[in-house]
Motif scaffolding. Sequence first.
Motif, short mmCIF file in Angstrom:
data_model
loop_
_atom_site.label_atom_id
_atom_site.label_comp_id
_atom_site.label_asym_id
_atom_site.label_seq_id
_atom_site.Cartn_x
_atom_site.Cartn_y
_atom_site.Cartn_z
N CYS A 5 0.81 -1.22 0.00
CA CYS A 5 0.00 0.00 0.00
C CYS A 5 0.85 1.27 0.00
O CYS A 5 0.34 2.34 -0.35
CB CYS A 5 -0.93 0.02 1.20
N ARG A 26 2.95 2.99 -4.92
CA ARG A 26 1.92 2.93 -5.98
C ARG A 26 2.25 1.90 -7.05
O ARG A 26 1.35 1.36 -7.69
CB ARG A 26 1.75 4.31 -6.63
N GLU A 62 1.42 -1.43 -5.59
CA GLU A 62 -0.03 -1.48 -5.42
C GLU A 62 -0.70 -1.85 -6.75
O GLU A 62 -1.54 -2.75 -6.82
CB GLU A 62 -0.46 -0.09 -4.96
N GLU A 66 -6.73 3.42 -4.96
CA GLU A 66 -5.61 3.07 -4.08
C GLU A 66 -6.13 2.47 -2.78
O GLU A 66 -7.33 2.55 -2.49
CB GLU A 66 -4.73 4.29 -3.81
#
Length: 381
Positions: A101, A104, A107, A263
């Motif tokens: 997390c 990015r 992720e 996100e």
Amino acid sequence: MILPPATLGMLGGGQLGRFFVMAAHEMGYQVVVLDPDTNSPAGKIADRHLCAAYDDQDALNVLAETCAAVTTEFENVPADTLAYLAKFVPVRPGAEAVAICQNRMKEKGFLKANGLPHGPYAEIHKEEDLKTCDGALFPAILKVARFGYDGKGQARVVNREEAIVAFQGFKHEACVLEAMLPLDYEVSVVLARSASGEIKYFPVAENQHTRGILDVSIVPARASGCMMGDAQEVAATVAAKMNYIGTLGVEFFVTRGQLVVNEMAPRPHNSGHYTLDACVTDQYEQQVRALCDLPLGDASAHSAAVMVNILGDIWFLDDSHHAKEPDWAKLYAVPNLKLHLYGKHHARPGRKMGHFTVIGNDAAEVQATALAARSAIGIRD
Ligand code: ADP
Ligand code: MG
């Protein structure tokens, strides 16, 4: 099960940590907060504030020795810190989930690898990547892979040339380039997942951002039941695939009627502040429960709610140099409005200083009241 009066460790001393401390105290626990800021909102009310860096070995040893379990409110805690503490005490969420997390690129890779919906993007490691990436990504947003928040470390770019300039501005730090998506609206799912894999969802929130920062969250979201169910299912898959334990926030875009994950936040989420005032169990109590292996609480809402973020901008309405305390009496005049201020010493434009939530039975009325209060205190669109 970890029961009171055990001591819990919190990495990070911001407002999310402060609400965790309050929840833990109400439940009978003690809390040690690690945060390098002497005036951190959570550190000020904790039983003990370790004012040190997140990788300070002595501070980590104190946490390991005094705490029955450790959690976080801040995704940028070094994953090594979590891995180190996990040798001695349960750390929830774990280092691996936080590592995904907080980056990015990781992720997006995680979403892709697990067949979860995400927008088109390219990994940018060097200028060359911006020259060769798919031109269909433009107009786009260039985002630094690490340490961005509240719209910081992001640049909106219309073509390769602008993207290259922005990349230089970010000192060639690793970035993701995301296609700018036409947003119908944005929603988030906040859930809690226990060590046994049990999941409780809070009602889906609809989120409105202003200048890249969350402005207003509306619950119930004005989305179809089907869309909300799908969002919860995707969020549950995210949590399960990360073996997540704790409170998790998953942000979604709805673009041309399709859900995509924007996100994830490995902690309580700003859009879940409304749970403090509108739900049987709030997201912070749920974090304590998951951390301590207690059964999760009832996450249902007893009221409709609209949460409004209070940024430091409204301290500077009259004069851009001298901060003036906003007129809180205007908010306290509203009987079904709950004001929460985080005790931050200095207001700055864009800094999250507090929030308020309006609750009630009639969603339209709650919304009208919240928006009127928002403009009364001086928040601009
Ligand atoms: P932060 O970590 O600051 O929350 P986000 O990536 O969530 O950063 O971006 C903040 C906001 O900017 C989003 O909630 C959305 O409103 C807008 N945004 C970000 N990425 C995109 C995108 N690819 N397309 C359209 N809007 C976007
Ligand atoms: Mg976001």
